[in-house]
Design a protein around this motif. Structure first.
Motif, mmCIF file in Angstrom:
data_model
loop_
_atom_site.group_PDB
_atom_site.id
_atom_site.type_symbol
_atom_site.label_atom_id
_atom_site.label_comp_id
_atom_site.label_asym_id
_atom_site.label_seq_id
_atom_site.Cartn_x
_atom_site.Cartn_y
_atom_site.Cartn_z
ATOM 1 N N THR A 139 8.702 56.723 41.682
ATOM 2 C CA THR A 139 7.605 56.594 40.722
ATOM 3 C C THR A 139 7.993 57.162 39.360
ATOM 4 O O THR A 139 7.568 56.661 38.320
ATOM 5 N N ILE A 140 8.819 58.198 39.387
ATOM 6 C CA ILE A 140 9.188 58.912 38.156
ATOM 7 C C ILE A 140 10.170 58.073 37.327
ATOM 8 O O ILE A 140 11.080 57.450 37.894
ATOM 9 N N PRO A 141 10.014 58.029 36.013
ATOM 10 C CA PRO A 141 10.958 57.282 35.167
ATOM 11 C C PRO A 141 12.405 57.700 35.427
ATOM 12 O O PRO A 141 12.684 58.858 35.724
ATOM 13 N N ARG A 142 13.295 56.732 35.308
ATOM 14 C CA ARG A 142 14.709 56.952 35.650
ATOM 15 C C ARG A 142 15.337 58.157 34.955
ATOM 16 O O ARG A 142 16.168 58.858 35.531
ATOM 17 N N ASN A 143 14.978 58.362 33.697
ATOM 18 C CA ASN A 143 15.658 59.411 32.927
ATOM 19 C C ASN A 143 14.963 60.767 33.024
ATOM 20 O O ASN A 143 15.385 61.740 32.406
ATOM 21 N N SER A 144 13.892 60.843 33.812
ATOM 22 C CA SER A 144 13.113 62.082 33.872
ATOM 23 C C SER A 144 13.865 63.203 34.585
ATOM 24 O O SER A 144 14.446 62.995 35.649
ATOM 25 N N PRO A 145 13.830 64.418 34.017
ATOM 26 C CA PRO A 145 14.429 65.586 34.692
ATOM 27 C C PRO A 145 13.773 65.881 36.037
ATOM 28 O O PRO A 145 14.377 66.537 36.891
ATOM 29 N N LEU A 146 12.544 65.380 36.232
ATOM 30 C CA LEU A 146 11.851 65.626 37.499
ATOM 31 C C LEU A 146 12.567 64.996 38.681
ATOM 32 O O LEU A 146 12.452 65.464 39.817
ATOM 33 N N ARG A 147 13.323 63.931 38.424
ATOM 34 C CA ARG A 147 14.058 63.296 39.533
ATOM 35 C C ARG A 147 15.055 64.286 40.162
ATOM 36 O O ARG A 147 15.297 64.237 41.360
ATOM 37 N N PHE A 148 15.611 65.142 39.341
ATOM 38 C CA PHE A 148 16.522 66.190 39.841
ATOM 39 C C PHE A 148 15.787 67.085 40.840
ATOM 40 O O PHE A 148 16.256 67.330 41.953
ATOM 41 N N THR A 149 14.600 67.560 40.446
ATOM 42 C CA THR A 149 13.816 68.447 41.308
ATOM 43 C C THR A 149 13.408 67.752 42.596
ATOM 44 O O THR A 149 13.481 68.333 43.689
ATOM 45 N N VAL A 150 12.985 66.497 42.479
ATOM 46 C CA VAL A 150 12.504 65.758 43.648
ATOM 47 C C VAL A 150 13.643 65.521 44.646
ATOM 48 O O VAL A 150 13.472 65.708 45.853
ATOM 49 N N TYR A 151 14.816 65.130 44.126
ATOM 50 C CA TYR A 151 15.905 64.848 45.079
ATOM 51 C C TYR A 151 16.435 66.126 45.721
ATOM 52 O O TYR A 151 16.908 66.105 46.856
ATOM 53 N N GLN A 152 16.337 67.240 45.015
ATOM 54 C CA GLN A 152 16.697 68.519 45.630
ATOM 55 C C GLN A 152 15.834 68.752 46.872
ATOM 56 O O GLN A 152 16.318 69.271 47.889
ATOM 57 N N THR A 153 14.567 68.374 46.791
ATOM 58 C CA THR A 153 13.666 68.527 47.931
ATOM 59 C C THR A 153 14.080 67.616 49.079
ATOM 60 O O THR A 153 14.077 68.029 50.252
ATOM 61 N N LEU A 154 14.436 66.370 48.769
ATOM 62 C CA LEU A 154 14.908 65.463 49.817
ATOM 63 C C LEU A 154 16.129 66.044 50.529
ATOM 64 O O LEU A 154 16.230 65.995 51.759
ATOM 65 N N LEU A 155 17.046 66.598 49.760
ATOM 66 C CA LEU A 155 18.233 67.219 50.346
ATOM 67 C C LEU A 155 17.860 68.394 51.242
ATOM 68 O O LEU A 155 18.413 68.561 52.330
ATOM 69 N N HIS A 156 16.916 69.192 50.777
ATOM 70 C CA HIS A 156 16.481 70.356 51.555
ATOM 71 C C HIS A 156 15.876 69.927 52.887
ATOM 72 O O HIS A 156 16.184 70.495 53.939
ATOM 73 N N ILE A 157 15.017 68.896 52.848
ATOM 74 C CA ILE A 157 14.390 68.411 54.079
ATOM 75 C C ILE A 157 15.452 67.882 55.042
ATOM 76 O O ILE A 157 15.437 68.184 56.237
ATOM 77 N N ALA A 158 16.393 67.103 54.504
ATOM 78 C CA ALA A 158 17.417 66.495 55.353
ATOM 79 C C ALA A 158 18.350 67.538 55.959
ATOM 80 O O ALA A 158 18.663 67.496 57.152
ATOM 81 N N THR A 159 18.792 68.503 55.160
ATOM 82 C CA THR A 159 19.738 69.501 55.668
ATOM 83 C C THR A 159 19.076 70.465 56.639
ATOM 84 O O THR A 159 19.721 70.954 57.569
ATOM 85 N N SER A 160 17.788 70.714 56.460
ATOM 86 C CA SER A 160 17.101 71.635 57.366
ATOM 87 C C SER A 160 16.986 71.050 58.770
ATOM 88 O O SER A 160 16.798 71.776 59.741
ATOM 89 N N LYS A 161 17.116 69.724 58.865
ATOM 90 C CA LYS A 161 17.017 69.057 60.171
ATOM 91 C C LYS A 161 18.316 68.348 60.554
ATOM 92 O O LYS A 161 18.320 67.504 61.451
ATOM 93 N N ASP A 162 19.420 68.699 59.871
ATOM 94 C CA ASP A 162 20.709 68.058 60.143
ATOM 95 C C ASP A 162 20.582 66.532 60.149
ATOM 96 O O ASP A 162 21.054 65.846 61.060
ATOM 97 N N ASP A 163 19.956 66.012 59.117
ATOM 98 C CA ASP A 163 19.646 64.586 59.094
ATOM 99 C C ASP A 163 20.069 63.951 57.771
ATOM 100 O O ASP A 163 19.358 63.112 57.215
#
Length: 407
Positions: A139-163
């Motif tokens: 949803t966030i515009p491509r160039n938005s710094p928020l994409r950095f924060t959001v993908y960090q969360t995806l990484l955190h969720i995935a690594t916490s479950k070895d997924d």
């Protein structure tokens, strides 16, 4: 997982009041009827447009205040189906972006809080967590710094479950995102380090190494962090049994800046030399391999395979005698076929073994580096190919003339 190339718009039906009441109803669904009424009442009062008040649809400040108070009540995924949970968060995100620009500090604060709530939720419903955060990412515009924060969360969720595999992350995606996101170089480096660490924890060392190259390149070459990272990436390249391309490391300024380090001289041997040079280095650095958790036997195997690849590169289109291979690798002739099979499996050489002629016919081979010598060898082969093609054309032309057909 979050690889959509364009932003995705989220639409919700109903008025602001109806949507807020719908969100409140979801949050309070597990409460008794009395508790639910008490919880919702202050919001209903705030939503009313009494005498002297603008209608809520025209009063942005009041909508912001109501949304702020509602967001304070969001403490988990809630008790709903996957579809309901996803819809609930999609609607929250839609209201945030309808009231605040994606670049505003308020949007960042609210989204960061929601992301922490989602990732820290004890729920095992990983698929809905991924969808919620991926929806936000797209949803966030491509160039938005928020994409950095959001993908960090995806990484955190995935690594916490070895997924990690669920993210379907690729280097091309990462490089594209970093070229688009309007974030500092420090944050870009931090993002790459997070990916490296995630794959390292998942024991996917080869993928972690590939991202390590990007990480080292992202750092200021003369910085202390770059020097430390350069030593680590060189040690990893030497340690991993599947890494044979050492030329890539010499294209990193940070690696060139550690020329005085003991591993740099070893790296040069793996790019240009053979077993005798490695043995000499090992004798003069007796503690180095243990210090960096590198196995000597594995390095011997790699240097032999690289030596064989270099020898094969010099014999492309020719038969390479087993005796030459045995001499270069310092092995018994009876072991040559085993080494040739290994180098073919490693993807460094392509060819056909012949026990009759005791040779390897080399059809293709990988060069350790591509400098002047390799360009000259390529030029020689191209000239020979051109000459051979000219001879074939002449034979065809002659055959046509003799058959009475004009060339």
């Amino acid at each position: 997982m979050a690889n959509a190339t364009d932003s995705v718009s989220i639409f919700a039906e109903g008025t602001f009041e109806e949507q807020i009441l719908e969100l409140l109803s979801y949050i309070s669904r597990n409460r008794s009827e009395e508790e639910r009424a008490t919880f919702i009442a202050p919001f209903q009062n705030a939503l009313k447009s009494g005498e002297g008040k603008k209608p809520i649809e025209e009063d942005e400040n009041r909508r912001k205040l109501i949304l702020s108070k509602l967001l304070q009540e969001v403490r988990g995924l809630g008790d709903g189906s996957d579809k309901e949970i996803e819809g609930f968060y999609n609607l929250l995100f839609a209201h945030i972006f309808s009231l605040y620009p994606s670049t505003s500090p308020e949007a960042e604060q609210y989204l960061t809080t929601l992301l922490k709530t989602i990732s820290s939720s004890p729920s095992e419903r990983l698929s809905v967590k991924y969808r919620i955060v991926s929806n936000l990412f797209n949803t966030i515009p491509r160039n938005s710094p928020l994409r950095f924060t959001v993908y960090q969360t995806l990484l955190h969720i995935a690594t916490s479950k070895d997924d990690l595999a669920a993210l379907e992350l690729t280097k091309s995606d990462v490089e594209k995102w970093l070229s688009e996101w309007e974030i500092s170089d420090e944050k870009k480096a931090s993002f790459l380090k997070t990916i490296v660490d995630a794959y390292a924890r998942a024991e996917q060392s080869t993928i972690a190494y590939e991202y390590s190259l990007l990480y080292v390149r992202s750092l200021p070459p003369s910085s202390e962090a770059a020097q430390s990272a350069a030593v680590d990436v060189v040690a990893t390249a030497l340690r991993l049994p599947t890494v044979f391309d050492f030329d890539a490391l010499f294209k990193l300024d940070a690696v060139l800046n550690i020329k005085s380090h003991e591993l740099f001289s070893l790296l040069q041997i793996f790019l240009n030399n053979g077993l005798p040079e490695f043995k000499a280095w090992e004798s003069s650095h007796p503690q180095a391999l243990e210090k960096y958790q590198i196995t000597a036997s594995e390095l011997e195997r790699k240097i032999r395979l690289l030596t064989l690849a270099s020898l094969a590169f010099q014999h492309i289109g020719q038969n390479l005698p087993y005796s030459k291979v045995a001499e270069a690798l310092q092995v018994d002739p009876s072991e040559v076929e085993k080494w040739v099979i290994d180098v073919i499996r490693a993807g460094l050489v392509w060819g056909k073994l012949s026990q009759t002629t005791q040779s390897l016919h080399v059809s293709r081979a990988t060069s350790r580096s591509f400098e002047r010598e390799q360009w000259q060898a390529l030029e020689k082969r191209l000239v020979a190919w051109k000459s051979g093609l000219a001879g074939i054309l002449e034979v065809v032309a002659t055959a046509k003339r003799q058959g009475g057909v004009a060339a």
